[in-house]
Design a protein around this motif. Sequence first.
Motif, short mmCIF file in Angstrom:
data_model
loop_
_atom_site.label_atom_id
_atom_site.label_comp_id
_atom_site.label_asym_id
_atom_site.label_seq_id
_atom_site.Cartn_x
_atom_site.Cartn_y
_atom_site.Cartn_z
N ILE A 7 0.82 -1.20 0.00
CA ILE A 7 0.00 0.00 0.00
C ILE A 7 0.86 1.26 0.00
O ILE A 7 0.56 2.21 -0.69
CB ILE A 7 -0.97 0.00 1.19
N TYR A 8 1.90 1.29 0.76
CA TYR A 8 2.75 2.49 0.75
C TYR A 8 3.98 2.23 -0.12
O TYR A 8 4.51 1.14 -0.18
CB TYR A 8 3.15 2.91 2.17
N THR A 9 4.38 3.28 -0.84
CA THR A 9 5.52 3.14 -1.76
C THR A 9 6.65 4.10 -1.45
O THR A 9 7.75 3.95 -1.95
CB THR A 9 5.06 3.42 -3.21
N ARG A 10 6.35 5.13 -0.67
CA ARG A 10 7.29 6.20 -0.32
C ARG A 10 7.61 7.12 -1.51
O ARG A 10 8.37 8.05 -1.37
CB ARG A 10 8.58 5.63 0.27
N THR A 11 7.04 6.85 -2.68
CA THR A 11 7.37 7.67 -3.85
C THR A 11 6.76 9.06 -3.75
O THR A 11 7.20 9.97 -4.45
CB THR A 11 6.88 7.00 -5.15
N GLY A 12 5.76 9.25 -2.91
CA GLY A 12 5.13 10.56 -2.76
C GLY A 12 5.64 11.36 -1.59
O GLY A 12 5.14 12.45 -1.30
N ASP A 13 6.67 10.88 -0.93
CA ASP A 13 7.18 11.56 0.27
C ASP A 13 7.71 12.96 -0.02
O ASP A 13 7.73 13.81 0.86
CB ASP A 13 8.28 10.73 0.94
N ALA A 14 8.11 13.21 -1.23
CA ALA A 14 8.64 14.54 -1.58
C ALA A 14 7.55 15.46 -2.13
O ALA A 14 7.84 16.54 -2.63
CB ALA A 14 9.76 14.40 -2.62
N GLY A 15 6.28 15.02 -2.03
CA GLY A 15 5.18 15.89 -2.44
C GLY A 15 4.76 15.76 -3.88
O GLY A 15 4.07 16.63 -4.41
N THR A 16 5.16 14.68 -4.53
CA THR A 16 4.72 14.45 -5.92
C THR A 16 3.96 13.14 -5.99
O THR A 16 4.03 12.31 -5.08
CB THR A 16 5.92 14.38 -6.90
N THR A 17 3.24 12.96 -7.08
CA THR A 17 2.48 11.72 -7.31
C THR A 17 2.53 11.39 -8.79
O THR A 17 2.78 12.26 -9.62
CB THR A 17 1.02 11.86 -6.81
N ALA A 18 2.30 10.14 -9.10
CA ALA A 18 2.33 9.68 -10.50
C ALA A 18 0.94 9.78 -11.11
O ALA A 18 -0.06 9.40 -10.48
CB ALA A 18 2.83 8.25 -10.58
N LEU A 19 0.88 10.27 -12.33
CA LEU A 19 -0.36 10.26 -13.10
C LEU A 19 -0.48 8.93 -13.83
O LEU A 19 0.43 8.11 -13.80
CB LEU A 19 -0.37 11.43 -14.09
N GLY A 20 -1.59 8.73 -14.52
CA GLY A 20 -1.85 7.47 -15.20
C GLY A 20 -0.89 7.15 -16.32
O GLY A 20 -0.77 5.99 -16.72
N ASP A 21 -0.19 8.16 -16.83
CA ASP A 21 0.79 7.92 -17.89
C ASP A 21 2.20 7.75 -17.34
O ASP A 21 3.16 7.64 -18.09
CB ASP A 21 0.75 9.05 -18.92
N GLY A 22 2.33 7.75 -16.00
CA GLY A 22 3.63 7.58 -15.36
C GLY A 22 4.36 8.87 -15.05
O GLY A 22 5.34 8.86 -14.30
N SER A 23 3.93 9.98 -15.61
CA SER A 23 4.58 11.26 -15.30
C SER A 23 4.29 11.65 -13.86
O SER A 23 3.30 11.23 -13.27
CB SER A 23 4.10 12.35 -16.27
N ARG A 24 5.19 12.42 -13.28
CA ARG A 24 5.04 12.85 -11.89
C ARG A 24 4.73 14.33 -11.85
O ARG A 24 5.30 15.12 -12.60
CB ARG A 24 6.30 12.52 -11.08
N VAL A 25 3.82 14.68 -10.95
CA VAL A 25 3.41 16.08 -10.76
C VAL A 25 3.30 16.36 -9.28
O VAL A 25 3.16 15.42 -8.47
CB VAL A 25 2.07 16.38 -11.47
N PRO A 26 3.31 17.64 -8.89
CA PRO A 26 3.08 17.96 -7.48
C PRO A 26 1.68 17.49 -7.04
O PRO A 26 0.74 17.49 -7.83
CB PRO A 26 3.17 19.49 -7.44
N LYS A 27 1.57 17.11 -5.79
CA LYS A 27 0.27 16.67 -5.28
C LYS A 27 -0.76 17.80 -5.28
O LYS A 27 -1.95 17.54 -5.14
CB LYS A 27 0.42 16.09 -3.88
N THR A 28 -0.31 19.03 -5.46
CA THR A 28 -1.20 20.18 -5.54
C THR A 28 -1.60 20.50 -6.98
O THR A 28 -2.31 21.49 -7.22
CB THR A 28 -0.53 21.42 -4.92
N ASP A 29 -1.18 19.69 -7.94
CA ASP A 29 -1.49 19.91 -9.35
C ASP A 29 -3.00 19.92 -9.56
O ASP A 29 -3.75 19.19 -8.90
CB ASP A 29 -0.86 18.77 -10.17
N ALA A 30 -3.48 20.74 -10.50
CA ALA A 30 -4.92 20.85 -10.77
C ALA A 30 -5.54 19.51 -11.17
O ALA A 30 -6.69 19.23 -10.83
CB ALA A 30 -5.16 21.89 -11.87
#
Length: 191
Positions: A7-30
């Motif tokens: 369940i946890y991956t630690r990949t979002g610890d720096a405040g980013t998350t992966a979109l469905g295409d694999g790109s990473r964006v800030p968790k505050t992205d629209a």
Amino acid sequence: MVVLSKIYTRTGDAGTTALGDGSRVPKTDARVEAYGTVDEANATIGMARLHASGEMDDRLAMIQNDMFDLGADLCRPNMAADAQAEYPPLRMTAAQVDRLEAEIDAMNTALEPLRSFVLPGGSALAAHLHLCRTVSRRAERRCVELAGGEDVNADAVKYLNRLSDWFFVASRIANDDGRADVLWVPGANRT
């Protein structure tokens, strides 16, 4: 099939998350805000279902599934790249919008026309459906905002627009086909 073994991956610890295409964006992205609000709306539907049964519960279950489809649609940017995707991306369809419209029309036949605005409340189910309606409206606003600068499936926005209408009509059904609606009395407390 989705398999979640960790369940946890630690990949979002720096405040980013992966979109469905694999790109990473800030968790505050629209885009994250849009599909996150869709997820929040889905959680309110789960609360409403605690008070629903029969056909109403069945319809709410279908909507919950649609909401996951909608989240999958929104989390995948760049619809122009869909043809080159490794697998066909899940997108909302006009048929899902049409189904909501047909259900709204069917529910509305049992209701008398309104002569005043309805206050959120009445039965427990109606109150929860009003909450679903307002959170769905917020999700729609987030999607419209996203569509102002990025690629968004038009059927996703249409679905959310119809969905809030669906919740409104369903709340009236939950209030004894509108007979137990709590009506707004303009200026009632101004004395």
